[in-house]
Design an enzyme around this catalytic site. Structure first.
Site, short mmCIF file in Angstrom:
data_model
loop_
_atom_site.label_atom_id
_atom_site.label_comp_id
_atom_site.label_asym_id
_atom_site.label_seq_id
_atom_site.Cartn_x
_atom_site.Cartn_y
_atom_site.Cartn_z
N SER A 97 -20.49 28.22 7.09
CA SER A 97 -19.32 29.22 7.46
C SER A 97 -18.17 28.94 6.26
O SER A 97 -17.20 29.82 6.16
CB SER A 97 -18.83 29.16 8.78
OG SER A 97 -18.35 27.80 9.01
N LYS A 130 -9.44 25.75 5.00
CA LYS A 130 -10.11 26.95 5.73
C LYS A 130 -9.39 27.51 6.89
O LYS A 130 -8.60 27.00 7.57
CB LYS A 130 -11.29 26.06 6.42
CG LYS A 130 -12.55 27.14 6.99
CD LYS A 130 -13.59 26.32 7.33
CE LYS A 130 -14.66 27.08 8.05
NZ LYS A 130 -16.06 26.48 8.36
N SER A 137 -22.11 24.01 8.33
CA SER A 137 -21.17 24.84 7.57
C SER A 137 -20.35 24.22 6.59
O SER A 137 -19.66 24.75 5.76
CB SER A 137 -20.21 25.16 8.59
OG SER A 137 -21.01 26.59 9.29
#
Lengths: 495, 501
Positions: free
Chosen positions: A161, A80, A185
């Site tokens: 997210s 990420k 998330s």
């Protein structure tokens, strides 16, 4: 030979270790998938095929020499883009950090490389991890690999997210990816795309080198195909870090070795307050199904009460923006990243111009909310009050865990929705995290496991919440669901 | 209740000044408060900046135990409440010298609570008796970086070397009523910090600086509106700031104006203050607990260790000097006023006691006088010729020992010390080879006495007839004849015997 990209973490690690295939072959297969899907899914901000190959070659060489291989040896993963990676652009999906190349490596990513993993690239996300649909990235939306079976062709949200992470794992661009969970998330995007993700106890994974959103909530975790893969990867990510003073000074348990779906003697709590108005009936049905599976695994089911649940979301949307407004103050155009210096501008003008140009709408919204709730006249009414609610929520869980070992709940109130559906209605968007946020506020380990498809053919997830430090209990309950759900669906390839 | 007599004479009568000080003291520590970067003074700009200090994305603060320890010890030295549970807060504001966009400080739960400090009576300065000044709190915080606006025509340079350095902010009560009291407070505080070793107190290098809060009122009335003058970096400037601010405020009020609460700057060139920013554009700092740091919880063991590591502090030391060593109040106060003074004295005392084999008490006054006036007198007279390295306790003890043994006179002691400072030679050797020794040989002295008595037979007769006062005359004559080198005690004894007939 099977397509290597159909394999998960455990299968790849074991296959590389036994010589069934080489780490390089694995890396090459996934590199090819990453490249092929980029235009359609936009899951990666930056692809780093050479990094994946380097790591793979190192593992192959180590194996050839008979060396002991790491927990993740030969497994290429997606990172990420909230984790600082030395020498590779780290942006938090923002314009303000576009082109920023750190000279340091986050503790979590460093731990993974040490365990033999390789990096396929930096995954797209909601800007500064703020969002629930991956529509706030400066680098464009991530598209879910899933399509509804209603004949429409709407692009769906991969969740947020960690939307790049969820889409990449679901589309077989990587066997696993890192995520971060501040208010859901990891769990919400995992649920949206039919994969597994766990947010460990707050402090289990170091936050050092992770671009901060809300420090008291942010926690890294793995997103992968199944429970065992999550257990393996979490073991590699976790551990005490003296560079993070909120890091837990505890040994990392052998979660993979401790996996068992035998829940005899265990009690599963069903929180009464999570049966909310407006929850999709199919979600409620999946929850009932989950209860039945856990009973089948030998667990006793008890009703528990988490009375302050309805205050969790408002409290979260005060605390998280408050911390974010402060954490994001460092992006001011002085030391790194974007700098917008209008003609004749002074220092304050430069700050204003840089931040206006560098932050997206959702980030600005939260900075403003956070600044407001911390301001002198409103601090007590908002921030202090929210902290009190947070303490009550943590106490709710403590009391519930006197009656049960784990809690079972839906991960999200609905399945994935088309991109654009909620983007203009922030409150509707925030509601998506209603089941995920309480565990975050309490710092508890929680995971989402896929449990089936809804009538539109879209994945649904069930959430298991555990006591602090009891990731094993969470993983085991997740495993019991996974084995009984027999979830094998994957998105049909259209990209 | 001690009432200060310091007054400002205005057109409408007398005014009293009310002073509170916030002293920022840099904690003596090799590393910064939340990073491992060095804190050495005078390094190249931006050479002591870690990733944390530069607020790179994802960087986290980790508290430095030594900084906490020093702040706790300082709190103990002013007999303050030490809070076993304290917490770091963020103070948010945008400025280019503040990389994170916030300063980590302590507002809600400081490490050190209420304490106090006593300033000594000083008649000359208008402090009639000892006075206790309240200290509200000491909190620990990070320093900011430094902005340099004069290095480039259109750009400002930022030096982050100081960014993140640990400071103790020591906040007094508004208990001071004159510039002299404020000066004495800063000096005493600096002495305590140096005793404890928690801050070097070096105001020129910026290790210690004060924000000066001043207001004026008619004696006995309510507090007036105060101004805060920032970053004043010497005791003299603190006193000047107060004098100027008090005068300015009185004049302003008497001219029909009102004092506005504002931040001011002191200009050392003119000795005046000027406005920096007013309360209207004051920042809303948006304080809140730093979520990157857990609350600071101190264990009893740690506190015990801190307490045990404290040295004898100025007040206790002064008391002991008077009670155990028999020094005068004046000498005791002077010697304990700063670390260098008492260290020099104690070293000398110890070395001399060892050489002579007498208890410290018996030679303390001699050592005190030497330390406070004789030695500094010699050094001042020599100026640049005095080499500091030669001023060892051992050499000075040797001189005092010679003196105590009657081998040299006070004047010879000074002469010998002068040579020691210039050359580093041994005092005993100097006394021997330079003829700087007293004559104690009774034969030689007796011979001279006989000559003196013979030459002054009339005066001898007068003395024997009852004119006792003439004894001094005979001593003087004998000493003169011996070129000042005779041991006066021996001369006395011999003269007495001879004159007795």
């Amino acid at each position: 030979m099977t397509d290597l990209t159909d394999l998960g973490v455990k299968a790849i690690r074991d296959g590389v270790a036994s010589g069934e295939f080489s780490a390089r072959e694995v890396a090459e297969s996934f590199n090819a998938n990453v490249a092929a899907a980029q235009g359609a899914l936009n899951a990666f901000i930056v692809a780093t095929p050479e990094r994946a190959l380097e790591a793979a070659e190192a593992v192959d060489a180590a194996r050839a020499k008979g060396e002991v291989l790491g927990k993740m040896a030969g497994v290429p993963i997606g990172m990420k883009d909230l984790f600082a990676t030395e020498g590779v652009q780290t942006t938090a999906a923002s314009h303000i950090l576009e082109g920023f190349v750190p000279e340091y490596e986050s503790t979590v990513s460093a731990n993974l490389w040490k365990a033999g993993a390789g990096m396929l690239g930096k995954l797209n996300l909601d800007q500064f991890a703020m969002g629930s649909s991956n529509e706030t990235s400066y680098f464009g939306n991530v598209i879910s690999p899933w399509r509804a079976n209603d004949g429409g062709n709407a692009a769906l949200a991969p969740g947020g997210s960690s939307g790049g992470s969820s889409a990449a794992v679901a589309a077989r661009l990587c066997p696993a990816a890192t995520g971060t969970d501040t208010g859901g998330s990891i769990r919400q995007p995992a649920a949206f795309v039919g994969i597994t993700g766990i947010k460990p106890t707050y402090g289990r994974c170091s936050r050092w080198g992770v671009v901060a959103f809300a420090s008291s909530l942010d926690q890294a975790g793995p997103m992968a195909r199944d429970v065992a893969d999550c257990a393996i990867m979490l073991e590699a990510m976790a551990g005490f870090d003296p560079k993070d003073s909120t890091s837990l000074d505890l040994p990392v348990p052998g979660w993979e070795a401790g996996l068992s779906d035998d829940l005899r003697g265990k009690k599963v709590g069903i929180p009464r307050e999570y049966r909310m108005d407006g929850t999709d009936p199919e979600i409620l049905a999946s929850w009932d199904q989950g209860i039945a599976w856990l009973k089948d695994a030998g667990a006793e089911v008890v009703e528990v009460s988490l009375p302050h649940t309805r205050y969790a979301l408002p409290a979260y949307y005060i605390i998280a923006p408050a911390e974010a407004s402060s954490n994001l103050a460092r992006y001011d155009g002085v030391r790194y990243g974007l700098r917008d210096l209008p003609q004749g501008a002074g220092l304050q003008d430069m700050y204003a111009a840089t931040r206006a140009a560098g932050f997206g709408e959702e980030v600005k919204r939260r900075i403003l909310i956070g600044t407001y709730v911390l301001s002198a006249g409103f601090y007590d009414a908002y921030y202090n009050q929210a902290q009190r609610v947070r303490a009550l929520i943590a106490r709710d869980f403590e009391q519930a865990f006197e009656q049960c070992d784990v809690i079972l709940a839906p991960t999200t109130p609905t399945a994935s929705f088309p991109l654009g559906d909620k983007v203009d209605d922030p409150l509707a968007m925030y509601l998506n995290d209603v089941f995920a946020v309480p565990a975050s506020l309490a710092g508890l380990p929680a995971m989402s496991v896929p449990c089936g498809l809804n009538s539109q053919g879209l994945p649904l997830g069930l959430q298991v919440i555990g006591r602090a430090f009891d990731e094993q209990g969470v993983l085991n309950a997740g495993l019991a669901i996974e084995r009984r759900a027999g979830f094998t669906a994957k998105p049909e390839k259209w990209w | 209740m001690v009432v200060s007599t310091y007054r400002i004479h205005g057109a409408t009568g007398e005014w009293e000044v009310v002073i509170g000080l916030e002293v920022h003291a840099q904690v003596t520590s090799h590393a910064k408060l939340f990073s491992g970067a060095s804190t050495a003074f005078g390094a190249e700009p931006n050479s002591q900046v870690s990733l944390v200090d530069a607020a790179m994305p994802g960087m986290l603060p980790v508290p430095n135990r030594e900084c906490i320890r020093q702040a706790v010890r300082t709190g103990m030295a002013i007999e303050a409440q030490i809070n076993k549970w304290s917490r770091f807060d963020r103070k948010n504001y945008f400025y280019a010298d503040l990389p994170q966009g916030y300063q980590i400080s302590q507002l809600y739960h400081p490490l050190v609570g209420e304490g106090s400090l006593t300033i000594e009576a000083d008649e000359k300065a208008g402090i009639p008796e000892d006075k206790t000044i309240g200290i509200e709190r000491i909190h620990v915080e990070q320093d900011a970086g430094k902005l340099m606006h004069d290095q480039h025509p259109s750009m400002s340079y930022v030096d982050l070397n100081r960014s993140g350095v640990a400071l103790m902010e020591i906040v007094s009560r508004p208990d001071m009523r004159s510039p002299a009291e404020a000066g004495a407070y800063v000096r005493k505080l600096r002495a305590i910090l140096r005793y404890v070793g928690s801050c070097d107190g070096n105001m020129e290098e910026g290790s210690m600086r004060a924000d000066v809060n001043v207001s004026v009122r008619k004696p006995g009335e309510e507090f007036g509106t105060r101004t805060e003058t920032k970053n004043v970096n010497s005791v003299r400037f603190v006193m000047q700031t107060i004098e100027h601010e008090a005068r300015r405020q009185v004049d302003l009020i008497e001219d029909g104006g009102t004092v506005v609460q504002e931040t001011r700057l002191f200009d050392p060139g003119t000795g005046t203050t000027r406005s920096m920013r007013s309360k209207e554009d004051a920042h809303d700092y948006r304080y809140f607990p730093d979520p990157d740091l857990l609350p600071l919880v101190l264990e009893d063991e740690f506190l015990d260790e801190c307490r045990q590591s404290l040295p004898e502090l100025p007040d206790a030391k002064k008391r002991r000097y008077v009670e155990e060593l028999g020094l005068t109040q004046y000498n005791a106060r002077e010697l304990t006023a700063d670390v260098e003074g008492f260290r020099r004295f104690e070293e000398l005392l110890e070395a001399t006691a060892a050489k002579i084999g007498k208890p410290a008490k018996d030679i303390a006054t001699q050592a005190a006088n030497w330390t406070l006036s004789i030695a500094p007198g010699v050094i001042n007279a020599l100026g640049d010729e005095a080499k500091e390295a030669h001023a060892t306790a051992d050499a000075q003890a040797a001189i005092l020992a010679l003196q105590a043994a009657g081998e040299i006179s006070g004047g010879q002691a000074k002469e010998i010390y002068e040579i020691v400072l210039r050359t580093g030679r041994e005092p005993a050797e100097i006394a021997e080879t330079e003829g700087l020794k007293q004559q104690s040989d009774t034969g030689a002295i007796e011979a001279e006495i006989d000559k003196v008595l013979a030459a002054n037979a009339d005066k001898v007769a007068e003395y024997r007839g009852g004119k006792d006062k003439l004894f001094g005359f005979f001593v003087g004559q004998t000493m003169k004849a011996m070129a000042g080198k005779a041991n006066p005690a021996v001369v006395n004894d011999l003269l007495k015997a001879k004159l007795a007939g």
